[in-house]
Design a protein around this motif. Sequence first.
Motif, PDB file in Angstrom:
ATOM      1  N   LEU A  67      40.079 -16.022 -16.455  1.00  0.00           N
ATOM      2  CA  LEU A  67      40.652 -15.792 -15.477  1.00  0.00           C
ATOM      3  C   LEU A  67      41.659 -16.560 -15.398  1.00  0.00           C
ATOM      4  O   LEU A  67      43.136 -16.154 -14.265  1.00  0.00           O
ATOM      5  CB  LEU A  67      40.064 -17.101 -14.756  1.00  0.00           C
ATOM      6  CG  LEU A  67      38.522 -16.881 -13.776  1.00  0.00           C
ATOM      7  CD1 LEU A  67      37.350 -17.778 -13.929  1.00  0.00           C
ATOM      8  CD2 LEU A  67      38.440 -15.636 -13.108  1.00  0.00           C
ATOM      9  N   GLU A  69      45.112 -15.000 -15.539  1.00  0.00           N
ATOM     10  CA  GLU A  69      46.128 -12.713 -15.643  1.00  0.00           C
ATOM     11  C   GLU A  69      47.322 -13.439 -17.255  1.00  0.00           C
ATOM     12  O   GLU A  69      46.209 -12.329 -17.931  1.00  0.00           O
ATOM     13  CB  GLU A  69      47.340 -12.917 -15.159  1.00  0.00           C
ATOM     14  CG  GLU A  69      46.222 -12.879 -13.561  1.00  0.00           C
ATOM     15  CD  GLU A  69      47.231 -12.377 -12.160  1.00  0.00           C
ATOM     16  OE1 GLU A  69      47.530 -13.219 -11.187  1.00  0.00           O
ATOM     17  OE2 GLU A  69      47.203 -11.544 -12.174  1.00  0.00           O
ATOM     18  N   GLN A 110      31.092 -19.787  -6.275  1.00  0.00           N
ATOM     19  CA  GLN A 110      32.704 -19.017  -6.884  1.00  0.00           C
ATOM     20  C   GLN A 110      33.331 -19.232  -7.642  1.00  0.00           C
ATOM     21  O   GLN A 110      33.354 -17.659  -8.764  1.00  0.00           O
ATOM     22  CB  GLN A 110      33.854 -19.658  -6.140  1.00  0.00           C
ATOM     23  CG  GLN A 110      35.532 -19.874  -5.729  1.00  0.00           C
ATOM     24  CD  GLN A 110      35.237 -18.827  -4.805  1.00  0.00           C
ATOM     25  OE1 GLN A 110      35.070 -19.074  -3.734  1.00  0.00           O
ATOM     26  NE2 GLN A 110      35.831 -17.616  -5.971  1.00  0.00           N
ATOM     27  N   ASP A 114      33.603 -15.789 -10.026  1.00  0.00           N
ATOM     28  CA  ASP A 114      35.145 -15.448 -10.845  1.00  0.00           C
ATOM     29  C   ASP A 114      34.696 -15.484 -12.160  1.00  0.00           C
ATOM     30  O   ASP A 114      35.576 -14.219 -12.416  1.00  0.00           O
ATOM     31  CB  ASP A 114      35.624 -16.741 -10.906  1.00  0.00           C
ATOM     32  CG  ASP A 114      36.482 -17.332  -9.175  1.00  0.00           C
ATOM     33  OD1 ASP A 114      36.293 -17.109  -8.969  1.00  0.00           O
ATOM     34  OD2 ASP A 114      37.013 -18.411  -9.030  1.00  0.00           O
ATOM     35  N   LEU A 117      32.635 -11.743 -12.487  1.00  0.00           N
ATOM     36  CA  LEU A 117      33.400 -10.309 -11.537  1.00  0.00           C
ATOM     37  C   LEU A 117      35.226 -10.062 -11.746  1.00  0.00           C
ATOM     38  O   LEU A 117      34.994  -9.285 -12.313  1.00  0.00           O
ATOM     39  CB  LEU A 117      32.757 -10.366  -9.921  1.00  0.00           C
ATOM     40  CG  LEU A 117      33.413  -9.450  -9.690  1.00  0.00           C
ATOM     41  CD1 LEU A 117      32.244  -7.911 -10.023  1.00  0.00           C
ATOM     42  CD2 LEU A 117      32.095  -9.197  -7.631  1.00  0.00           C
ATOM     43  N   THR A 118      35.453 -11.180 -11.334  1.00  0.00           N
ATOM     44  CA  THR A 118      36.551 -10.659 -11.410  1.00  0.00           C
ATOM     45  C   THR A 118      36.938 -11.495 -12.966  1.00  0.00           C
ATOM     46  O   THR A 118      38.693 -10.751 -13.090  1.00  0.00           O
ATOM     47  CB  THR A 118      37.360 -12.318 -10.627  1.00  0.00           C
ATOM     48  OG1 THR A 118      36.853 -12.843  -9.309  1.00  0.00           O
ATOM     49  CG2 THR A 118      38.615 -12.600 -10.520  1.00  0.00           C
ATOM     50  N   GLY A 119      36.583 -12.388 -13.470  1.00  0.00           N
ATOM     51  CA  GLY A 119      37.026 -12.192 -15.001  1.00  0.00           C
ATOM     52  C   GLY A 119      37.240 -10.706 -15.779  1.00  0.00           C
ATOM     53  O   GLY A 119      37.752 -10.732 -16.499  1.00  0.00           O
ATOM     54  N   TYR A 120      35.895 -10.369 -15.765  1.00  0.00           N
ATOM     55  CA  TYR A 120      35.485  -8.997 -15.410  1.00  0.00           C
ATOM     56  C   TYR A 120      36.366  -7.854 -15.420  1.00  0.00           C
ATOM     57  O   TYR A 120      36.995  -7.264 -16.127  1.00  0.00           O
ATOM     58  CB  TYR A 120      34.491  -8.628 -15.468  1.00  0.00           C
ATOM     59  CG  TYR A 120      33.107  -8.486 -16.549  1.00  0.00           C
ATOM     60  CD1 TYR A 120      32.514 -10.274 -16.852  1.00  0.00           C
ATOM     61  CD2 TYR A 120      32.159  -7.969 -16.660  1.00  0.00           C
ATOM     62  CE1 TYR A 120      31.563 -10.795 -17.503  1.00  0.00           C
ATOM     63  CE2 TYR A 120      31.381  -8.686 -17.411  1.00  0.00           C
ATOM     64  CZ  TYR A 120      30.810  -9.717 -18.180  1.00  0.00           C
ATOM     65  OH  TYR A 120      29.854  -9.974 -18.605  1.00  0.00           O
ATOM     66  N   PHE A 121      36.890  -7.670 -14.024  1.00  0.00           N
ATOM     67  CA  PHE A 121      38.230  -7.716 -14.093  1.00  0.00           C
ATOM     68  C   PHE A 121      39.967  -7.895 -14.659  1.00  0.00           C
ATOM     69  O   PHE A 121      40.520  -6.167 -14.400  1.00  0.00           O
ATOM     70  CB  PHE A 121      38.563  -7.025 -12.281  1.00  0.00           C
ATOM     71  CG  PHE A 121      39.882  -7.109 -11.162  1.00  0.00           C
ATOM     72  CD1 PHE A 121      39.874  -5.730 -11.445  1.00  0.00           C
ATOM     73  CD2 PHE A 121      40.663  -6.949 -11.244  1.00  0.00           C
ATOM     74  CE1 PHE A 121      40.830  -4.778 -11.160  1.00  0.00           C
ATOM     75  CE2 PHE A 121      42.491  -6.932 -11.144  1.00  0.00           C
ATOM     76  CZ  PHE A 121      41.877  -5.628 -11.229  1.00  0.00           C
ATOM     77  N   LEU A 122      39.887  -8.881 -14.695  1.00  0.00           N
ATOM     78  CA  LEU A 122      40.752  -8.497 -15.255  1.00  0.00           C
ATOM     79  C   LEU A 122      40.969  -8.533 -16.831  1.00  0.00           C
ATOM     80  O   LEU A 122      42.293  -7.871 -17.064  1.00  0.00           O
ATOM     81  CB  LEU A 122      41.302 -10.339 -15.337  1.00  0.00           C
ATOM     82  CG  LEU A 122      41.632 -11.117 -14.258  1.00  0.00           C
ATOM     83  CD1 LEU A 122      42.127 -12.815 -13.896  1.00  0.00           C
ATOM     84  CD2 LEU A 122      42.883 -10.378 -13.226  1.00  0.00           C
ATOM     85  N   ARG A 125      41.391  -4.971 -16.266  1.00  0.00           N
ATOM     86  CA  ARG A 125      42.798  -4.147 -16.276  1.00  0.00           C
ATOM     87  C   ARG A 125      43.424  -4.477 -17.368  1.00  0.00           C
ATOM     88  O   ARG A 125      44.447  -3.324 -17.746  1.00  0.00           O
ATOM     89  CB  ARG A 125      43.374  -4.993 -14.453  1.00  0.00           C
ATOM     90  CG  ARG A 125      44.737  -5.034 -13.788  1.00  0.00           C
ATOM     91  CD  ARG A 125      44.733  -5.547 -12.741  1.00  0.00           C
ATOM     92  NE  ARG A 125      45.194  -7.192 -13.477  1.00  0.00           N
ATOM     93  CZ  ARG A 125      46.306  -8.082 -13.521  1.00  0.00           C
ATOM     94  NH1 ARG A 125      46.054  -8.102 -11.475  1.00  0.00           N
ATOM     95  NH2 ARG A 125      46.270  -9.284 -13.226  1.00  0.00           N
ATOM     96  N   SER A 161      27.808 -10.629  -8.028  1.00  0.00           N
ATOM     97  CA  SER A 161      28.205 -10.777  -9.312  1.00  0.00           C
ATOM     98  C   SER A 161      27.472  -9.427 -10.100  1.00  0.00           C
ATOM     99  O   SER A 161      28.707  -8.456 -10.063  1.00  0.00           O
ATOM    100  CB  SER A 161      28.809 -12.029 -10.219  1.00  0.00           C
ATOM    101  OG  SER A 161      27.713 -11.963 -11.806  1.00  0.00           O
TER     102      SER A 161
END
Length: 261
Positions: A67, A69, A110, A114, A117-122, A125, A161
């Motif tokens: 998580l 960046e 959350q 996080d 989904l968000t971890g995968y996005f980071l 990216r 997620s």
Amino acid sequence: MYQDLCGKVAIVTGGSGGLGAAICRRFADEKMSLVIHYHSNEKAANQLVNEIVNKGGKAISFQGDILEEETMQKLVNTALDQFQHLDIFVNNAGIEDPAPSHEMTLENWQKIIDINLTGYFLGARSALAYFVKNKIKGNIINLSSVHEIIPWPTFVHYAASKGGLRMMTQTLALEYAQLGIRVNAIGAGAINTPINKEKMHDPFKKAELEGMIPVGYIGEPDSIANAAAWLASSQSEYVTGITLFVDGGLTLYPSFREGKG
Ligand code: BGC
């Protein structure tokens, strides 16, 4: 074996155990170089590195929080420093923590969104930024679940997620297809990994789960690793934006199997 994988460099998040470790072992057998990311299980990560290196393979471990960046950027830079390039990024680190939805804390919701989904996005990216900048026809593989499409009571955050991950996979696949970058997912069913330890050790729960799976048994991590190797290889070069379900038929509405309905 896929000959084109020989010498390729891969990052696998959450690579120290479960499905991640099976993918790392399979990639190492394909003679790929590996950066095995882990969060807390240093011992398992280092054991896996030693196992691979002792067999003549190339692997290093990398500790970090998916998580952050900067950490995700550092993960890609570590692959470049160590192995000079990066070809495949496997987003695998994920968690589940069930609770009845009406009692689920915001913190629990959350946490799952996080990490899953968000971890995968980071992760995606940071790999994409490198692929685009260096004109690399890279490959991203997201470890997803049958719960991309199967609702799962008490796992609302997890199912949400994975549903989100399906759309993330498709959107990124579409956005970068013209650059030759492929993005796919693997929709895992019930697999014999630590996440399912409790069900595997309780004969009643195990039989109940097996009864839900059309092929009649719980899968092994190797079947997921096989799918990852295929998606990573050029044998799947015309495939992007899919979720490859590896689930013994769990997504086939098994309750209809005897022609009921
Ligand atoms: C979960 C497993 C579960 C399987 C089938 C997976 O996404 O991680 O715990 O057994 O879905 O429900």
